[in-house]
Design an enzyme around this catalytic site. Structure first.
Site, PDB file in Angstrom:
ATOM      1  N   LYS A   1      25.501 106.659 -19.256  1.00  0.00           N
ATOM      2  CA  LYS A   1      24.739 105.401 -18.861  1.00  0.00           C
ATOM      3  C   LYS A   1      24.966 105.287 -17.376  1.00  0.00           C
ATOM      4  O   LYS A   1      23.989 104.837 -16.649  1.00  0.00           O
ATOM      5  CB  LYS A   1      25.264 104.212 -19.693  1.00  0.00           C
TER       6      LYS A   1
ATOM      7  N   LYS B   1      28.196  97.176 -10.311  1.00  0.00           N
ATOM      8  CA  LYS B   1      29.424  97.652 -11.445  1.00  0.00           C
ATOM      9  C   LYS B   1      28.909  98.914 -11.861  1.00  0.00           C
ATOM     10  O   LYS B   1      29.988 100.196 -11.781  1.00  0.00           O
ATOM     11  CB  LYS B   1      29.609  96.697 -12.194  1.00  0.00           C
TER      12      LYS B   1
HETATM   13  P1  NDP Z   1      24.838  88.868 -18.465  1.00  0.00           P
HETATM   14  O1  NDP Z   1      25.554  88.395 -17.356  1.00  0.00           O
HETATM   15  O2  NDP Z   1      23.412  88.172 -18.648  1.00  0.00           O
HETATM   16  O3  NDP Z   1      25.676  88.226 -19.684  1.00  0.00           O
HETATM   17  C1  NDP Z   1      27.089  88.741 -19.743  1.00  0.00           C
HETATM   18  C2  NDP Z   1      27.813  88.470 -21.175  1.00  0.00           C
HETATM   19  O4  NDP Z   1      29.194  88.712 -21.127  1.00  0.00           O
HETATM   20  C3  NDP Z   1      27.795  86.763 -21.395  1.00  0.00           C
HETATM   21  O5  NDP Z   1      27.940  86.543 -22.736  1.00  0.00           O
HETATM   22  C4  NDP Z   1      29.016  86.321 -20.713  1.00  0.00           C
HETATM   23  O6  NDP Z   1      29.432  84.972 -21.259  1.00  0.00           O
HETATM   24  C5  NDP Z   1      30.018  87.531 -21.102  1.00  0.00           C
HETATM   25  N1  NDP Z   1      30.985  87.518 -20.278  1.00  0.00           N
HETATM   26  C6  NDP Z   1      31.319  87.807 -19.119  1.00  0.00           C
HETATM   27  N2  NDP Z   1      32.629  88.080 -18.773  1.00  0.00           N
HETATM   28  C7  NDP Z   1      33.245  87.557 -19.740  1.00  0.00           C
HETATM   29  C8  NDP Z   1      34.735  87.340 -19.998  1.00  0.00           C
HETATM   30  N3  NDP Z   1      35.624  87.864 -19.147  1.00  0.00           N
HETATM   31  N4  NDP Z   1      34.879  87.194 -21.304  1.00  0.00           N
HETATM   32  C9  NDP Z   1      34.114  87.043 -22.268  1.00  0.00           C
HETATM   33  N5  NDP Z   1      32.604  87.030 -22.054  1.00  0.00           N
HETATM   34  C10 NDP Z   1      32.433  87.470 -20.698  1.00  0.00           C
HETATM   35  O7  NDP Z   1      24.699  90.324 -18.665  1.00  0.00           O
HETATM   36  P2  NDP Z   1      23.814  91.024 -19.765  1.00  0.00           P
HETATM   37  O8  NDP Z   1      23.493  90.547 -20.982  1.00  0.00           O
HETATM   38  O9  NDP Z   1      22.451  91.475 -18.531  1.00  0.00           O
HETATM   39  O10 NDP Z   1      24.572  92.502 -19.806  1.00  0.00           O
HETATM   40  C11 NDP Z   1      25.629  92.693 -20.562  1.00  0.00           C
HETATM   41  C12 NDP Z   1      25.860  94.343 -20.493  1.00  0.00           C
HETATM   42  O11 NDP Z   1      24.737  94.782 -20.919  1.00  0.00           O
HETATM   43  C13 NDP Z   1      26.452  94.726 -19.210  1.00  0.00           C
HETATM   44  O12 NDP Z   1      27.353  95.579 -19.076  1.00  0.00           O
HETATM   45  C14 NDP Z   1      25.216  95.289 -18.593  1.00  0.00           C
HETATM   46  O13 NDP Z   1      25.378  96.286 -17.438  1.00  0.00           O
HETATM   47  C15 NDP Z   1      24.321  95.868 -19.707  1.00  0.00           C
HETATM   48  N6  NDP Z   1      23.062  95.896 -19.745  1.00  0.00           N
HETATM   49  C16 NDP Z   1      22.072  95.063 -19.268  1.00  0.00           C
HETATM   50  C17 NDP Z   1      20.823  95.053 -19.490  1.00  0.00           C
HETATM   51  C18 NDP Z   1      19.701  94.153 -18.925  1.00  0.00           C
HETATM   52  O14 NDP Z   1      18.342  94.444 -18.745  1.00  0.00           O
HETATM   53  N7  NDP Z   1      20.363  92.887 -18.883  1.00  0.00           N
HETATM   54  C19 NDP Z   1      20.175  96.369 -19.575  1.00  0.00           C
HETATM   55  C20 NDP Z   1      21.138  97.541 -20.309  1.00  0.00           C
HETATM   56  C21 NDP Z   1      22.440  97.146 -20.030  1.00  0.00           C
HETATM   57  P3  NDP Z   1      28.994  83.565 -20.642  1.00  0.00           P
HETATM   58  O15 NDP Z   1      27.848  83.406 -21.301  1.00  0.00           O
HETATM   59  O16 NDP Z   1      30.171  82.736 -21.220  1.00  0.00           O
HETATM   60  O17 NDP Z   1      28.914  83.839 -19.011  1.00  0.00           O
END
Ligand code: NDP
Length: 296
Positions: free
Chosen positions: A172, A241
Site C-alpha cells: 500500500k 504519512k
Molecule cells: P479520517 O481522518 O477520516 O479518519 C480517521 C479515523 O481514525 C477516525 O475515526 C478518527 O477518530 C480515528 N483516529 C485518529 N487518531 C486516533 C487515535 N489516536 N485514537 C483513536 N482513533 C483515532 O481518515 P480516513 O478514514 O480517510 O482513513 C483511515 C485510514 O484509511 C488511513 O490510514 C488512510 O490512510 C486509509 N485510507 C483512506 C482512504 C480514503 O479515501 N479516505 C483510502 C484508502 C485508505 P475521530 O473520529 O475521533 O477523529
C-alpha cells in the site's frame, strides 16, 4: 454467526462498516469521537461500544481503520484497551494504511494470546467503499485470511494475499508513493503546458490516449482539478504519512530510492502549507502558487 467489531469510523471506515451491516453481520462499532459511533449505531442497527475493550469482547473479527499504525498500537493499551478484550482464536485485522514494522510488532504482541493478525489496507477510495468494491491487500497467514474472507468480501471486491505480516502495508505504501508522484508530476506538467498555451483539457485528452496516462490523469484531474471542485475524500496529511512510510522502509532496506524520497519531501511540504484538512489532490495548489499559473 461471526461477530465483528469495527473501530474507526472516519471517511473510509464509515462506509466500510456500513457494508458489513448490509451483509447482516452482527457489528459493534467504536470511534474515538463517540458521537460518530452513536450516530452510526442508531442509523444502521449496530451496537455502540463504549470502549475498545467492550468492542473486542466476544468478537470473532476485530477491524481497525485509524489514521496511523501508532494510533492502532496505542489502542491496545490500558484497562479499557483492545488487548484485554480480545478472545482466544480471534482475528485482529488492521485496515489502516499502516507501517509494516509496527504491524509485525503488534502481531508478535498478540500471538501469545492466540490472536491472529492480518494487515489489510484498502484502495479504491471512499467511492469504492460506498459500493463495496475496494481492493484489499492482505499480509499474514493465508489460512487466517480464508477465515476472515467472508467479512472482507462485504467491502472488498479484489482481495489479494500479498505475503507475510506487513506485506499488505508495504505494498500500500508503494502504491501511495506512486499516486503522489503522479499527482505532482502531472501538476508540474500541466502548469508548464498552460504557460506554453496548451489548455489543460486538451493536454489531458492527449495524455489519456498516450503512454503517460494514469488514474490521476484519467479521473482525479478531470473531476477535481479542472473543475476546481477539490472534494475532500482523502486527506493530504494521510498521503504524506503513507509516502513517509514508503520512504523510510526503502531507506531501512537500503534500496536506492531518490524519487520516492523526493516525493516524501514534497508531500510533507504540501501538507505543512495546506494543513490537516486539505485533500490529497489539493497538493497541486502548491505547484500553482509557486508557478503563478492555475490549471483550469
Ligand atoms: P479520517 O481522518 O477520516 O479518519 C480517521 C479515523 O481514525 C477516525 O475515526 C478518527 O477518530 C480515528 N483516529 C485518529 N487518531 C486516533 C487515535 N489516536 N485514537 C483513536 N482513533 C483515532 O481518515 P480516513 O478514514 O480517510 O482513513 C483511515 C485510514 O484509511 C488511513 O490510514 C488512510 O490512510 C486509509 N485510507 C483512506 C482512504 C480514503 O479515501 N479516505 C483510502 C484508502 C485508505 P475521530 O473520529 O475521533 O477523529
Amino acid at each position: 454467526m461471526t461477530t465483528v467489531a469495527f473501530l474507526g469510523l472516519g471517511a473510509i471506515g464509515n462506509p466500510m462498516a456500513r457494508q458489513i451491516v448490509q451483509e447482516q453481520i452482527p457489528l459493534r462499532v467504536w470511534n474515538r469521537t463517540g458521537a460518530k459511533a452513536a450516530d452510526f449505531a442508531a442509523q444502521h442497527g449496530a451496537t455502540h461500544a463504549q470502549t475498545p475493550r467492550d468492542a473486542a469482547t466476544g468478537a470473532d473479527v476485530i477491524i481497525t481503520c485509524l489514521a496511523t499504525s501508532a494510533d492502532v498500537e496505542a489502542l491496545l493499551d490500558g484497562p479499557s484497551g483492545l488487548e484485554f478484550g480480545l478472545s482466544e482464536g480471534a482475528i485482529f485485522m488492521d485496515c489502516t494504511s499502516g507501517d509494516p514494522a509496527v504491524s509485525r510488532r503488534i502481531a508478535a504482541r498478540l500471538a501469545p494470546r492466540n490472536v491472529s493478525f492480518l494487515d489489510a489496507p484498502v484502495s479504491g477510495g471512499v467511492a469504492g467503499a460506498e459500493i463495496g468494491t475496494l481492493t484489499v491487500m492482505v499480509g499474514g497467514d493465508p489460512a487466517v485470511l480464508e477465515r476472515a474472507r467472508p467479512v472482507i468480501e462485504a467491502f472488498g471486491e479484489k482481495i489479494v494475499h500479498c505475503g507475510p505480516i506487513g506485506a499488505g502495508h508495504a505494498l500500500k505504501a508503494i502504491n501511495q508513493a506512486m499516486l503522489a508522484i503522479h499527482i505532482w508530476s502531472l501538476g508540474e506538467g500541466l502548469t508548464a503546458l498552460a504557460r506554453a498555451g496548451v489548455k489543460p483539457a486538451v493536454a489531458l485528452d492527449v495524455i489519456n490516449s498516450s503512454s503517460g496516462k494514469s488514474n490521476t490523469s484519467q479521473n482525479l484531474f478531470p473531476q477535481r482539478v479542472l473543475t476546481r471542485a477539490f472534494p475532500r475524500t482523502f486527506r493530504l496529511a494521510l498521503l504524506d504519512k503513507d509516502v513517509g512510510i514508503a520512504a523510510r522502509a526503502m531507506r531501512e532496506q537500503k534500496v536506492p530510492s531518490p524519487m520516492i524520497q523526493l516525493a516524501a519531501e514534497l508531500m510533507s511540504m504540501a501538507h505543512r502549507e495546506l494543513g490537516e484538512e486539505a485533500d490529497h489532490v489539493e497538493a497541486v495548489k502548491v505547484i500553482e502558487r509557486m508557478a503563478g499559473e492555475v490549471i483550469d
